[in-house]
Enzyme design. Sequence first.
Site, PDB file in Angstrom:
ATOM      1  N   MET A   1     -32.653 -48.549  -8.620  1.00  0.00           N
ATOM      2  CA  MET A   1     -33.051 -49.945  -8.795  1.00  0.00           C
ATOM      3  C   MET A   1     -34.567 -50.036  -8.895  1.00  0.00           C
ATOM      4  O   MET A   1     -35.096 -50.274  -9.957  1.00  0.00           O
ATOM      5  CB  MET A   1     -32.510 -50.792  -7.639  1.00  0.00           C
ATOM      6  CG  MET A   1     -32.700 -52.269  -7.836  1.00  0.00           C
ATOM      7  SD  MET A   1     -31.562 -53.307  -6.886  1.00  0.00           S
ATOM      8  CE  MET A   1     -31.767 -52.700  -5.241  1.00  0.00           C
ATOM      9  N   CYS A   2     -35.301 -49.867  -7.828  1.00  0.00           N
ATOM     10  CA  CYS A   2     -36.761 -49.851  -7.775  1.00  0.00           C
ATOM     11  C   CYS A   2     -37.371 -51.247  -7.930  1.00  0.00           C
ATOM     12  O   CYS A   2     -36.778 -52.143  -8.518  1.00  0.00           O
ATOM     13  CB  CYS A   2     -37.379 -48.927  -8.826  1.00  0.00           C
ATOM     14  SG  CYS A   2     -36.888 -47.204  -8.662  1.00  0.00           S
ATOM     15  N   GLY A   3     -38.560 -51.406  -7.373  1.00  0.00           N
ATOM     16  CA  GLY A   3     -39.300 -52.649  -7.489  1.00  0.00           C
ATOM     17  C   GLY A   3     -40.717 -52.364  -7.925  1.00  0.00           C
ATOM     18  O   GLY A   3     -41.334 -51.396  -7.467  1.00  0.00           O
TER      19      GLY A   3
END
Length: 298
Positions: A1-3
């Site tokens: 996912m990661c932000g």
Amino acid sequence: MCGIVGLHLRNPDLYPRLGELLSGMLGEMQDRGADSAGIAVYGNPTWAPAGHACVSLLELDVDPAAAATALGAVVGAPVAAQYVDNTLVVSADVATDDLLAAARTTYPTALVAGFGNDLTVLKGVGAPRDLAASWDLASASGWQGVGHTRMATESAVTPAGAHPYAVGPEQCLVHNGSFSNHATIRRELRAQGVEFDSENDTEVGARFVAHQLAQGRDVETALKEVCATFDGFYTLVVSNRDSFAVVRDAIACKPAVIAGTADWVAMASEYRALAHLPGVENARIWEPEPEVVYAWTR
């Protein structure tokens, strides 16, 4: 996912608050990626004195005073060295290429996390909020910062696998998504003499952009080449000392939001990372269009 997060300050009165604001943005993205994180800060004089070359080194166990002496002997000028958590940050009033070459020659096994005038890159394994506290990020000043919280999918959870990837002078790239043809592009870049530090797909994107810029292309053209060359799903932020740019793939399935006021421009994977920014209630807020390059210059 990661932000991913990015903050470009237009109002110098806000420069002392860069780290505070960036820390809040990074923390809000922790549940999108809690295994590692990284930041790039432009203009914090505590880490990188104004106008000085700065190199951020990881995977190194050396006394900072000894490092300053050793590197100073090579570049022929005083060198400052300090640890910021696990990153050795060295700076000097010399050309960036000279300090970088000295660091690589003196400490050939160290990982170069970033280099360039006024730039500091910090990366680590662990929860983003904990890492931000260990860096004392909230106290950092400057005019621009980018950050990333990682949920690993393509390579090991190590500092080398964390973002940002800062592989060109004063350049950084952070990425949410996955490049499906990164192995092919890595082979092509290696055939052209480009070296890699990890097996992370994001590093391929960063090396590709840096290679484009080194050939004289501007950021907008380089990112359009990314869109034409890379397969997969992605939102990217690419920064240099004076600007940052955002682009999404043709399907734009990875979330992103941009907001801007007269005082700042910011982007994040989700709006909640922007909600604490000063004056956000009056900001223009939008979702970036697919394959459109948005860029802002200091």
